[in-house]
Design a protein around this motif. Structure first.
Motif, PDB file in Angstrom:
ATOM      1  N   PRO A  91     -26.560 -57.289 -13.239  1.00  8.98           N
ATOM      2  CA  PRO A  91     -26.772 -56.445 -12.048  1.00  8.98           C
ATOM      3  C   PRO A  91     -27.658 -55.235 -12.283  1.00  8.98           C
ATOM      4  N   THR A  92     -27.495 -54.560 -13.420  1.00  8.00           N
ATOM      5  CA  THR A  92     -28.322 -53.378 -13.681  1.00  8.00           C
ATOM      6  C   THR A  92     -29.794 -53.752 -13.787  1.00  8.00           C
ATOM      7  N   THR A  95     -31.178 -54.691 -10.268  1.00  7.51           N
ATOM      8  CA  THR A  95     -31.485 -53.511  -9.466  1.00  7.51           C
ATOM      9  C   THR A  95     -32.808 -52.884  -9.880  1.00  7.51           C
ATOM     10  N   GLN A  96     -33.017 -52.771 -11.166  1.00  4.27           N
ATOM     11  CA  GLN A  96     -34.255 -52.164 -11.645  1.00  4.27           C
ATOM     12  C   GLN A  96     -35.481 -52.974 -11.239  1.00  4.27           C
ATOM     13  N   ILE A  99     -36.081 -52.484  -7.434  1.00  7.91           N
ATOM     14  CA  ILE A  99     -36.640 -51.163  -7.133  1.00  7.91           C
ATOM     15  C   ILE A  99     -38.105 -51.093  -7.545  1.00  7.91           C
ATOM     16  N   THR A 113     -28.155 -61.312  -3.837  1.00  9.26           N
ATOM     17  CA  THR A 113     -27.661 -61.162  -5.189  1.00  9.26           C
ATOM     18  C   THR A 113     -26.174 -60.840  -5.156  1.00  9.26           C
ATOM     19  N   THR A 115     -23.588 -58.434  -7.050  1.00  7.95           N
ATOM     20  CA  THR A 115     -23.731 -57.228  -7.854  1.00  7.95           C
ATOM     21  C   THR A 115     -22.456 -56.407  -7.834  1.00  7.95           C
ATOM     22  N   SER A 119     -23.954 -50.577 -10.168  1.00 11.68           N
ATOM     23  CA  SER A 119     -25.320 -51.047 -10.430  1.00 11.68           C
ATOM     24  C   SER A 119     -26.177 -51.033  -9.175  1.00 11.68           C
ATOM     25  N   ALA A 120     -25.565 -51.327  -8.037  1.00 13.05           N
ATOM     26  CA  ALA A 120     -26.315 -51.452  -6.790  1.00 13.05           C
ATOM     27  C   ALA A 120     -26.516 -50.135  -6.055  1.00 13.05           C
ATOM     28  N   LEU A 123     -29.861 -49.216  -4.745  1.00  5.13           N
ATOM     29  CA  LEU A 123     -30.321 -50.050  -3.628  1.00  5.13           C
ATOM     30  C   LEU A 123     -29.767 -49.537  -2.305  1.00  5.13           C
ATOM     31  N   LEU A 281     -30.916 -58.754   0.771  1.00  2.08           N
ATOM     32  CA  LEU A 281     -31.832 -57.641   0.575  1.00  2.08           C
ATOM     33  C   LEU A 281     -32.816 -57.485   1.722  1.00  2.08           C
TER      34      LEU A 281
END
Length: 352
Positions: A91-92, A95-96, A99, A113, A115, A119-120, A123, A281
């Motif tokens: 998840p981390t 997210t990266q 972004i 996703t 998550t 971590s989210a 977002l 998303l």
């Protein structure tokens, strides 16, 4: 709390592009150029019919690719027109990547996703998660969460307890409270994860100060073995090299137990959990296919598949939980701040 939070590296603010449009945008998918969460309100049939026209979706989660293929086999049979393209990613990291793509103004190559909330959080901060009317997609109400105005749903809940070897430690001798682990008799016999990920949930129930003082007392009195990962720590208990692991989730214990290994889990006076959530998303190329898939995954068949393949359930609480036991669930932004802050602090204490 402010001083602790200030020690955590701040994630640089990244502005969502002024125009972020969902593919195949319809009246059920509202775009807010100011960065607010978009919305989705189609029914399961509407989503799946439209998803069939889209033909595919791109889905990310931390699940093993082989396990995921087994889990979704019934979905692919029921909806052959919708191909699920899967990427296994933490998840981390997910997210990266998302972004980075948003910042660059690129079209996302992920539609949905699974998550965890910490971590989210970036977002959510950027309005990158669609707010979905999950009731129309037949998701049970108890799994739905309104997270600061964005509607998501829980895909799994993995409870945390302590793992022990019943051949080495009779059930009557197993602690029933976290405070009981702070005892010289357990010196060098308790395993903790250096990242603090299995202990941070205690802070939601206890608060930061009590949790950190407990970790310090545990380290000083019980001199725990510091070992990363649930699987390795469980194997140490199975082999008799340690008596107890605090890196014990229901799914990890059950997975090893299914091999015939002598391992059990018991829940103490506070029961943290590791929860995952399904999200669509903003800017997804295949939002309807994603909605159709998540509707199936959160339904009886999808949840049964997840339990059968990964031993991961989604109950609100463990079965036969005593009334005096407290669940410790972090499902609000303020609780996530505590979770993140204490995790960094615990890691710092254990690394010294």
């Amino acid at each position: 709390m402010v001083s602790r939070l200030s020690r955590i590296p701040a994630i640089a603010a990244i502005l969502l592009p002024s125009l972020l449009v969902l593919s195949a945008c319809s009246s059920s998918q509202q775009v807010d150029a100011a960065g607010a969460a978009q919305s989705y309100d189609k029914t399961t049939k509407e989503a799946c019919d439209a998803g069939a026209a889209e033909g595919e979706l791109n889905y990310w989660s931390a699940t093993d690719p082989g396990d995921f293929a087994k889990e979704i086999a019934p979905f692919q049979k029921a909806y052959p027109e919708i191909k699920v393209n899967f990427t296994s990613i933490r998840p981390t990291d997910a997210t990266q990547k998302i972004i980075t793509e948003i910042q660059a103004g690129h079209q996302l190559d992920v539609d949905a996703t699974s998550t965890d909330l910490p971590s989210a959080q970036p977002l959510f901060d950027r309005g990158a998660v669609v707010s979905v009317d999950w009731s129309k997609l037949d998701i049970p109400e108890n799994l739905q969460l309104d997270y600061n105005g964005v509607k998501i749903y829980r895909t799994l809940r993995d409870f945390i307890g302590i793992g022990y070897n019943p051949d080495q430690t009779p059930a009557a001798e197993v602690p029933s409270a976290w405070d009981e682990l702070v005892d010289p008799k357990f010196s060098g016999q308790i395993i903790v994860d250096p990242r603090g990920v299995y202990l941070t949930g205690l802070a939601v129930a206890w608060g930061e100060d009590k949790t950190l003082n407990w970790v310090k007392d545990l380290k000083e009195t019980s001199k725990p073995i510091v070992l990363q990962g649930a699987t390795d720590s469980i194997q140490k208990v199975v082999s008799g090299e340690a008596k107890i692991t605090t890196s014990a989730t229901t799914s990890a214990i059950n997975a090893v137990k299914q091999t015939g290994a002598p391992i059990e889990i018991t829940y103490l006076d506070v029961v943290p959990s590791q929860d995952k959530y399904g999200v669509i998303l903003s800017g997804a190329q295949h939002p309807n296919a994603a909605a159709c898939f998540l509707s199936w995954f959160g339904g009886p068949e999808g949840q049964a598949q997840q339990l059968a393949v990964e031993y991961k359930g989604n109950s609100d609480k463990p079965a036969n939980l005593p009334p005096n036991v407290q669940l410790s669930v972090a499902d609000r932004p303020d609780q996530q701040e505590i979770f993140t802050s204490v995790g960094a602090e615990i890691s710092e204490v254990l690394s010294k």
